[in-house]
Scaffold this motif. Structure first.
Motif: not given
Length: 306
Positions: A152-180
């Motif tokens: 139901k997102s703007a990309i209406q299909t998902w696969d195992q790579s989507s899981i990696l994308g979510v994990c990367a997004s979470i790590l991105c948020g952590l990295g942004a805080v540590l960068c500050t």
């Protein structure tokens, strides 16, 4: 006195416009890169773009008469480079597999949550309102993640790579805080913004070159036009405008402008024919915007009290 007041108003207006343009250009570059990266390695652009960015800020730094304190800064520099790898490489990797608005939202939204966890780890006092905001951010983030895996997102299909994308997004948020955190440590040691920006991307450049050395130069020659354009419009100019906003506006307004980036990204991605309208994404983005604004207001009040 009237002239001084007028000059302050003009500088404040320049700061506000700079923050707005920075947020808009950042959003546009996120959507554009997400479209272009579908057929190539996600780190091709990061290696080239951040190399050019580093050279640019190194040239600026070379004209400054500020001597960096290398011995005291060594640890913070290493950590900042590591945090930048998480923040930027995680972000660009996620853009290949998840819609830009969700990647941007998770990065901006999870920042206050990770900041809260960092405060707990450092045994700092956490008020009840911060817990409420953290819970709200967590719920909104789960809503966005559920949109991905229910189609139901703007990309209406998902696969195992989507899981990696979510994990990367979470790590991105952590990295942004540590960068500050680590950027602030360097600032307290007397490092200017351009000095920090000229030294924080070495890890990104090295890992990107290692990952793409066999195709990078061929790809660069074939795509030099848009890569240079997006480096200037999507990286250099937004960073410069953000620094201008920081210079002329209070921290509160700067943080507020960052909260609006996912909203801009959501509407700009509507011009990408690869992506569809998603009510759940819009709801999640607006919820994270709300909790992001509340977090900034709470931080502002805490500072004024102290």
């Amino acid at each position: 006195m009237g002239v001084i007041v007028e000059n302050k108003r003009n500088l404040y207006a320049i700061g506000v416009i700079s923050l707005l343009l920075s947020a808009i250009l950042t959003s546009i570059s996120q959507v554009y890169y997400s479209n272009r990266v579908q057929a190539v390695h996600p780190f091709l652009f990061t290696g080239i773009s951040f190399f050019l960015t580093t050279v640019f800020f190194q040239l600026i730094t070379s004209k400054q008469k500020v001597e960096p304190c290398w011995k005291e800064a060594r640890s913070s520099l290493w950590k900042l480079n590591g945090a930048s790898i998480l923040a930027f490489m995680g972000f660009y990797f996620a853009l290949k597999y998840i819609e830009p608005a969700i990647v941007s939202s998770l990065e901006m939204g999870l920042g206050p949550l990770f900041a809260l966890l960092l405060a707990i780890q450092q045994k700092k006092r956490v008020i009840h309102a911060q817990w409420g905001i953290a819970i709200g951010i967590f719920a909104a983030s789960l809503l966005l993640i559920s949109a991905i895996f229910t189609g139901k997102s703007a990309i209406q299909t998902w696969d195992q790579s989507s899981i990696l994308g979510v994990c990367a997004s979470i790590l991105c948020g952590l990295g942004a805080v540590l960068c500050t955190v680590y950027s602030k440590q360097l600032s307290q040691l007397g490092w200017t913004s351009s000095m920090i920006l000229s030294k924080r991307f070495y890890g990104i450049i090295l890992l990107s070159f290692i990952a793409t050395y066999d195709v990078m130069f061929t790809y660069l020659l074939e795509n030099i036009g848009w890569i240079l354009l997006m480096t200037v419009i999507g990286v250099l100019i937004p960073m410069y405008l953000l620094q201008k906003g920081i210079q002329y506006c209070e921290v509160f307004l700067v943080m507020m402008s960052l909260c609006f980036i996912p909203v801009f990204t959501f509407f700009f991605q509507l011009f990408d024919t690869r992506l569809q309208w998603s009510n759940i994404t819009l709801m999640g983005v607006l919820l994270l915007l709300l909790f992001g604004i509340l977090s900034v207001i709470l931080e502002q009040r805490a500072r004024s009290v102290s």
